[in-house]
Write an enzyme that holds these catalytic residues in place. Structure first.
Site, PDB file in Angstrom:
ATOM      1  N   LYS A  37       0.921  -1.390  -0.151  1.00 51.88           N
ATOM      2  CA  LYS A  37      -0.088  -0.032   0.360  1.00 51.88           C
ATOM      3  C   LYS A  37       0.616   1.688  -0.071  1.00 51.88           C
ATOM      4  CE  LYS A  37      -3.394  -0.348   2.596  1.00 51.88           C
ATOM      5  NZ  LYS A  37      -4.508  -0.904   3.451  1.00 51.88           N
ATOM      6  N   ARG A  44      -3.144   3.024   8.712  1.00 49.75           N
ATOM      7  CA  ARG A  44      -3.484   1.602   8.202  1.00 49.75           C
ATOM      8  C   ARG A  44      -2.106   1.010   8.009  1.00 49.75           C
ATOM      9  NH1 ARG A  44      -7.643   3.089   4.315  1.00 49.75           N
ATOM     10  NH2 ARG A  44      -8.442   5.081   4.513  1.00 49.75           N
ATOM     11  N   GLY A  68      -7.603  -8.097   5.367  1.00 49.58           N
ATOM     12  CA  GLY A  68      -8.802  -8.087   6.038  1.00 49.58           C
ATOM     13  C   GLY A  68      -8.141  -8.465   7.477  1.00 49.58           C
ATOM     14  N   MET A 127      -4.665  -7.494   9.379  1.00 47.65           N
ATOM     15  CA  MET A 127      -4.976  -6.511  10.355  1.00 47.65           C
ATOM     16  C   MET A 127      -5.669  -5.334  10.751  1.00 47.65           C
ATOM     17  SD  MET A 127      -0.323  -6.578   9.381  1.00 47.65           S
ATOM     18  CE  MET A 127      -0.987  -6.785   7.840  1.00 47.65           C
ATOM     19  N   ARG A 146      -3.540  -1.949  -6.134  1.00 49.35           N
ATOM     20  CA  ARG A 146      -3.455  -3.158  -6.214  1.00 49.35           C
ATOM     21  C   ARG A 146      -3.049  -4.015  -7.606  1.00 49.35           C
ATOM     22  NH1 ARG A 146      -6.026  -4.857  -1.050  1.00 49.35           N
ATOM     23  NH2 ARG A 146      -8.727  -5.121  -1.882  1.00 49.35           N
ATOM     24  N   HIS A 177      -6.587 -44.197  -4.523  1.00 53.91           N
ATOM     25  CA  HIS A 177      -7.130 -45.048  -5.334  1.00 53.91           C
ATOM     26  C   HIS A 177      -8.066 -44.146  -5.637  1.00 53.91           C
ATOM     27  CE1 HIS A 177      -9.642 -47.626  -7.635  1.00 53.91           C
ATOM     28  NE2 HIS A 177      -9.097 -47.693  -8.489  1.00 53.91           N
ATOM     29  N   ARG A 218      -1.718 -47.277 -17.048  1.00 48.44           N
ATOM     30  CA  ARG A 218      -1.135 -48.619 -16.082  1.00 48.44           C
ATOM     31  C   ARG A 218      -2.185 -49.447 -16.377  1.00 48.44           C
ATOM     32  NH1 ARG A 218      -2.177 -43.608 -12.119  1.00 48.44           N
ATOM     33  NH2 ARG A 218      -0.180 -43.859 -10.657  1.00 48.44           N
ATOM     34  N   ARG A 262       3.250 -49.894 -18.347  1.00 48.91           N
ATOM     35  CA  ARG A 262       4.232 -50.337 -17.471  1.00 48.91           C
ATOM     36  C   ARG A 262       3.305 -51.756 -16.639  1.00 48.91           C
ATOM     37  NH1 ARG A 262       3.333 -47.637 -11.917  1.00 48.91           N
ATOM     38  NH2 ARG A 262       0.759 -48.616 -11.853  1.00 48.91           N
ATOM     39  N   GLU A 313      10.995 -46.473  -8.707  1.00 49.57           N
ATOM     40  CA  GLU A 313      10.540 -45.696  -7.331  1.00 49.57           C
ATOM     41  C   GLU A 313      10.569 -46.216  -6.073  1.00 49.57           C
ATOM     42  OE1 GLU A 313       6.436 -47.107  -8.918  1.00 49.57           O
ATOM     43  OE2 GLU A 313       7.289 -48.581  -9.853  1.00 49.57           O
ATOM     44  N   SER A 353      11.629 -43.085 -15.629  1.00 52.40           N
ATOM     45  CA  SER A 353      10.573 -42.699 -15.300  1.00 52.40           C
ATOM     46  C   SER A 353      10.252 -42.987 -13.796  1.00 52.40           C
ATOM     47  CB  SER A 353       9.188 -43.761 -15.814  1.00 52.40           C
ATOM     48  OG  SER A 353       7.541 -41.994 -15.498  1.00 52.40           O
ATOM     49  N   GLY A 366       8.698 -42.792  -9.866  1.00 51.70           N
ATOM     50  CA  GLY A 366       7.861 -42.811  -9.304  1.00 51.70           C
ATOM     51  C   GLY A 366       7.931 -42.360  -8.434  1.00 51.70           C
ATOM     52  N   THR A 367       7.014 -41.332  -8.088  1.00 50.98           N
ATOM     53  CA  THR A 367       7.761 -40.566  -7.283  1.00 50.98           C
ATOM     54  C   THR A 367       6.571 -40.364  -5.772  1.00 50.98           C
ATOM     55  OG1 THR A 367       6.540 -38.431  -8.149  1.00 50.98           O
ATOM     56  CG2 THR A 367       8.389 -38.182  -7.756  1.00 50.98           C
ATOM     57  N   ASN A 368       4.530 -40.965  -6.469  1.00 52.65           N
ATOM     58  CA  ASN A 368       4.450 -42.178  -5.873  1.00 52.65           C
ATOM     59  C   ASN A 368       5.233 -43.243  -4.111  1.00 52.65           C
ATOM     60  OD1 ASN A 368       2.198 -40.062  -6.842  1.00 52.65           O
ATOM     61  ND2 ASN A 368       1.602 -41.981  -7.945  1.00 52.65           N
ATOM     62  N   ASP A 369       5.210 -43.669  -4.924  1.00 56.53           N
ATOM     63  CA  ASP A 369       6.134 -44.940  -4.101  1.00 56.53           C
ATOM     64  C   ASP A 369       7.260 -44.701  -3.527  1.00 56.53           C
ATOM     65  OD1 ASP A 369       4.428 -47.223  -3.768  1.00 56.53           O
ATOM     66  OD2 ASP A 369       4.513 -47.784  -5.978  1.00 56.53           O
ATOM     67  N   CYS A 396       6.445 -39.703 -13.714  1.00 59.74           N
ATOM     68  CA  CYS A 396       4.587 -39.956 -13.826  1.00 59.74           C
ATOM     69  C   CYS A 396       4.315 -39.915 -12.177  1.00 59.74           C
ATOM     70  CB  CYS A 396       5.065 -41.547 -14.204  1.00 59.74           C
ATOM     71  SG  CYS A 396       5.413 -42.915 -13.618  1.00 59.74           S
ATOM     72  N   TYR A 450      10.506 -35.120 -19.323  1.00 57.74           N
ATOM     73  CA  TYR A 450       9.813 -34.397 -19.955  1.00 57.74           C
ATOM     74  C   TYR A 450       8.934 -34.718 -18.510  1.00 57.74           C
ATOM     75  CZ  TYR A 450       9.025 -39.874 -19.564  1.00 57.74           C
ATOM     76  OH  TYR A 450       8.523 -41.329 -18.848  1.00 57.74           O
TER      77      TYR A 450
HETATM   78  C1  PEP Z   1       4.503 -43.970  -8.894  1.00 60.04           C
HETATM   79  O1  PEP Z   1       4.814 -44.926  -7.619  1.00 60.04           O
HETATM   80  O2  PEP Z   1       4.496 -42.827  -8.230  1.00 60.04           O
HETATM   81  C2  PEP Z   1       3.299 -43.978  -9.611  1.00 60.04           C
HETATM   82  C3  PEP Z   1       3.259 -43.474 -10.848  1.00 60.04           C
HETATM   83  O3  PEP Z   1       2.696 -45.614  -9.652  1.00 60.04           O
HETATM   84  P1  PEP Z   1       1.674 -45.829  -8.946  1.00 60.04           P
HETATM   85  O4  PEP Z   1       0.699 -44.381  -8.649  1.00 60.04           O
HETATM   86  O5  PEP Z   1       1.037 -46.420 -10.185  1.00 60.04           O
HETATM   87  O6  PEP Z   1       2.019 -46.844  -7.522  1.00 60.04           O
HETATM   88 MG    MG Z   2       4.193 -47.236  -8.107  1.00 57.46          MG
END
Ligand code: PEP
Ligand code: MG
Length: 906
Positions: free
Chosen positions: A27, A98, A107, A109, A371, A489, A595, A651, A778, A797, A799-802, A864, A884
């Site tokens: 401000k 102010r 809002g 402060m 602003r 899931h 998958r 896969r 993964e 690839s 697999g950053t979930n696992d 992925c 990618y």
């Molecule tokens: C993962 O593990 O990142 C992955 C892409 O495989 P899934 O989620 O099917 O285990």
């Molecule tokens: Mg996995």
């Protein structure tokens, strides 16, 4: 040189500038800048954010003495420019005090208005303005605000009664009036006296009559408000560091409530909802800013065009509109012209849409704030592209102006705003998959499909979902689950489908037997309506209307710009030709993860699959696999055809087998009959598949190593489909991916099976096709030994979930139980299943890429996991050198924008 703590502005001069927002707050910096470019702003001064830090280090007394000379000098500065005197009864100067942080904290402060009034000054103000009512109303508002903010009388809990409001109610009740503005001058005078008495009684302090004392009280209160609970919470949520501090701006008051030539309002240089280049806003004649907010009077439109449109929407006739609600353009044409010219000037100066506050005092226009305006996703894209076309910004700036996550709004159906305002929130869960859904409750997947086929819109409500529910999920408008996190899931599949999903709504109690769900005491039955907001996680009772999303031409243009600057490309996670098609339309240039397990749940495939799993020996398995082969080949044919000429990464089977077998009696009986075995046999086989820890059990490549015939069948199905397409003259580009590898030997062993199956097929068909063979990284050990693994792989690839699950040791499916507590207690800043943990998991990705390329310089690397569609994670992938990212179809545009931004930022 002594540190400068106070910066003045006024009358076309300023000691600060727009680019000093770190020191002066947003401000303060913009008020200074407006002076420099010739926008009329009431004079004032800003105390820096650094003083805020000093205030908390050294304490109030020290800081007041440090500031004393500067503040007093700056008050003189305002007095001189306004020709008024602070505390002077004849010609009184009033000021507002102010807050203003570097980042906007709407809002959070405190603000104090009308400061400088006391028992003497108010008499002078009444005389000078010839408006006793105005003077005493300003006075009572000031005493009330001062008591609340400076003297700490504002109720802490929202249920507590504000002592000042209670007094107002008593005074009104005495004469039987309802509205505040019905109070007469005597009553307003009485309020002032009663307020002061209440202050004395509550705090033991006397309301300060001396304006300078008032000013110090207010300045310190604004600094104190940096540490109020609201502000602390907001900073935590938005990741704003405490050290930033707030600035304090003290500014001459101008009054919009001094009669019919005065007004106050808010305006936008473009439409914040649609992005249209249309000046718009609202104002009120003879009013103060808080009257617009309080909603007692109906604000009028600024432009005539806006006013006509508003009247149409409200069903108000032209006679009534023109007489009672004229636009500023009609009612104050001269002021309107000035306002219009200045809003244009400000937009051109900042090269962005501006959100401005102004006041007209007796025919003179003042700007109080400007602003960059907040806007919807649609408006964000349109404004960026329009400004580019208008030559206001360059291509890179247009890309950077857009917030990737906001593109989401452009892709999913959304609730109608009005309908939403009237809807009742039943509970909240995780915003697992964005969009809006409204339908009748069903609890079972087959019911969802049946009801859907009969023409109903349904919402599937489950404790949790499993692959068996896929068809039901696909038929439903949305999915609500009691358990499961952002990579459960339900969440992953729903995002893939672009289907609205609220997961992990802990407060819902699902009873499958009675087909009811109890939410916070409300019992809903099968067939009752419910609505979900997958963007916020809110669950509503009843039907809330939705409208479909539109993708405009500007959006396409933005995406094209992204492609021009990006280095990484974006693929999609898709299991069906339909999903692949959706993603292709959003600009995916390949499939980064198909998958295969999801395919097994359709039609006859599940029977053959179950037969394979329940078979006693290899021979039995081979019989079942022979049935599966042509069915799988058909699936792969469809998806490869849809993605002709683009890489399709398929896969091999990954999940634990028990997910595929029937757990209910009906299903087990059917299986027994199908296979010509006893029910007892089937039940024993099912029981034998149970694992204590299936996520760490027989899954991933361990399946293919234990049952090589599964890998062989899938290889033949993939390559068989590709050969057929090749024969038809198309250009299929299959990639075969081995999941859950932890040692190089695992990959080597699967590689041998795949190569042998391929050779067998090629020999049999008398033709061959190139394909790539890669693996998922993964498991932490795979990243640690990536140099060895890369020798056997064309690509990795991640697999950053696992990888997240196994690096943190948090179960993907159970983390929703403790993650909220972790987030509340700041043990984690964000959910690591949503936002890649760059500090920990990121090191493994970085190591995997470097080690992998050290032995295989041609190695292609991608991601992925769900993080492939999350902007900050996408930017990390760019910096780490990935080729990618791959994400759910509905996140493809978001990833494209984030990838381009990463390249531009570099
Ligand atoms: C993962 O593990 O990142 C992955 C892409 O495989 P899934 O989620 O099917 O285990
Ligand atoms: Mg996995």
């Amino acid at each position: 040189m002594e540190e400068k703590r106070v910066y003045t502005f006024g009358n076309g001069k300023a000691e600060g500038r727009a680019d000093m927002r770190n020191l002066l707050g947003g401000k303060g910096a913009n008020l200074a800048e407006m002076n420099l470019i010739g926008v009329p702003v009431p004079p004032g001064f800003t105390i820096t954010t650094e003083v805020c830090n000093e205030y908390f280090e050294k304490g109030k007394a020290d800081v007041v003495s440090l500031l004393k000379d500067d503040v007093e000098k700056s008050v003189r500065h305002i007095e001189n420019l306004m020709g008024l005197r602070f505390g002077d009864a004849k010609n009184p100067l009033l000021v507002s005090v102010r807050s203003g942080a570097r980042a906007s904290m709407p809002g959070m402060m405190d603000t104090i208005l009308n400061l400088g009034l006391n028992d003497e000054v108010v008499v002078g103000l009444a005389r000078k303005t010839d408006n006793e009512r105005f003077a005493y109303d300003s006075y009572r508002r000031f005493v009330q605000m001062y008591g609340d903010v400076v003297l700490g009388m504002k109720p802490v809990n929202k249920d507590d009664i504000d002592p000042f409001e209670a007094i107002i109610e008593q005074v009104k009740a005495k004469r039987g009036i309802v509205l505040d503005n019905e109070m007469n001058v005597d009553e307003l005078k009485k309020l002032v006296a009663l307020f002061k008495a209440a202050i004395k009684e509550r705090t033991g302090e006397v309301f300060p009559e001396n304006p300078i004392d008032q000013l110090w009280g207010a300045i310190c209160a604004v600094f104190d408000s940096w540490m109020n609970e609201r502000a602390i919470l907001y900073r935590k949520m938005e990741g704003i560091p405490q050290e930033w501090g707030t600035a304090v701006t003290v500014m001459a008051m101008v009054f919009g409530n001094m009669g019919d030539t005065s007004a106050t309002g808010v305006c936008f240089s473009r439409d914040a909802a649609t992005g249209e280049n249309r000046f718009n806003g609202e104002y009120l004649v003879n009013a103060q800013g808080e009257d617009v907010v309080a909603g007692i009077r109906t604000p009028q439109q600024i432009t005539k065009e806006g006013s006509l449109r508003w009247a149409r929407q409200q069903g108000i006739s032209e006679e009534i509109r023109a007489a009672k609600f004229p636009s500023m353009e009609e009612a104050m044409p001269d002021i309107y012209k000035q306002l219009d010219a200045l809003q244009d000037k400000l937009e051109k100066h900042y090269h962005d849409m501006q959100d401005m506050e102004f006041t007209v005092q007796e025919g003179k226009l003042w700007f109080l704030q400007t602003r960059n305006g907040k806007r919807t996703g649609t408006a964000m894209v349109k404004i960026a592209i329009d400004l580019l076309h208008e030559g206001e910004i360059d291509e890179k700036t247009a890309i950077e102006r857009c917030e990737p996550n906001k593109l989401d709004e452009l892709l999913h159906p959304v609730f109608d705003k009005e309908a939403l305002a009237n809807a009742k929130v039943l509970t909240r869960g995780l915003p697992a998959s964005p969009g809006a859904a409204c339908g009748q409750i069903v609890f079972f997947a087959d019911d969802a499909a049946k009801w859907h086929d009969a023409g109903h819109k349904v919402v599937m409500v489950r404790l949790e979902t499993s692959p068996e529910d896929l068809a039901g999920m696909s038929a439903a408008e949305g999915i609500l689950t009691a358990r499961g996190g952002m990579t459960s899931h339900a969440a992953v599949v729903a995002r893939g489908m672009g289907k609205c999903c609220v997961s992990g709504a802990g407060a819902i109690m699902v009873d499958y037997k009675t087909r009811t769900v109890e939410i916070d005491g409300v019992v809903l039955h099968e067939g009752d309506y419910i609505s979900l907001n997958g963007t916020t996680g809110e669950v509503y009772n009843d039907q809330v209307t939705t409208r479909p999303a539109t993708v405009s031409g500007d959006f396409a243009e933005l995406m094209k710009l992204c492609d021009k600057y990006t280095r990484m490309v974006v693929r999609t996670n898709a299991d069906t030709p339909h999903d692949a098609e959706v993603a292709k339309n959003f600009g995916a240039i390949g499939i980064g993860l198909c998958r295969t397990e999801h395919m097994f749940f359709e039609n006859d495939k599940i029977k053959a699959m179950r037969e394979m799993i329940l078979a006693e020996d290899r021979k039995g398995r081979e019989v079942a696999l022979a049935k599966l082969l042509p069915l799988q080949e058909k699936d792969f044919y469809g998806i490869l055809k849809c993605m002709d000429g683009m890489p399709v990464n398929i896969r091999l089977l990954d999940p634990p087998l028990h997910e595929f077998v029937p757990h209910d009696l009906k299903g087990q009986e059917a299986m027994a009959q199908e296979m010509g075995k006893s029910l007892d046999f089937i039940q024993k086989r099912v029981a034998s598949l149970a694992e204590v820890n299936p996520m760490l059990g027989l899954r991933g490549c361990r399946l293919g190593i234990t049952y090589p015939e599964i890998t062989a069948m899938q290889t033949k199905a993939i390559l068989g489909a590709a050969l057929r397409l090749k024969k038809e003259g198309l250009d299929p580009r299959p990639e075969i991916m081995v999941p859950l590898v932890g040692t190089d030997k695992e990959l080597k062993s699967q590689q041998a099976v795949i190569k042998a199956a391929a050779k067998e097929l090629f020999d049999e068909k008398g033709m061959s096709i190139d394909f790539k063979l890669g693996t998922m990284i993964e498991i932490p050990r795979a990243a640690l030994t990536a140099d060895r693994i890369a020798k056997h792989a064309d690509y990795f690839s991640f697999g950053t979930n696992d990888l997240t699950q196994m690096t943190f040791g948090y179960s993907r499916d159970d983390a929703a139980r403790f993650l909220p507590t972790y987030l509340d207690n700041k043990i984690l800043e964000v959910d690591p299943f949503q936002v890649l943990d760059q500090t920990g998991v990121g090191q493994l990705v970085d190591m995997g890429v470097k080690k992998g390329r050290s032995t295989n310089p041609m190695l292609k690397c991608g991601i992925c996991g769900e993080h492939g569609g999350e902007p900050s994670s996408v930017k990390f992938c760019h910096r780490t050198g990935l080729d990618y990212v791959s994400c759910s179809p509905f996140r493809v545009p978001i990833a494209r924008l984030a990838a381009a931004q990463a390249a531009v930022e570099e």
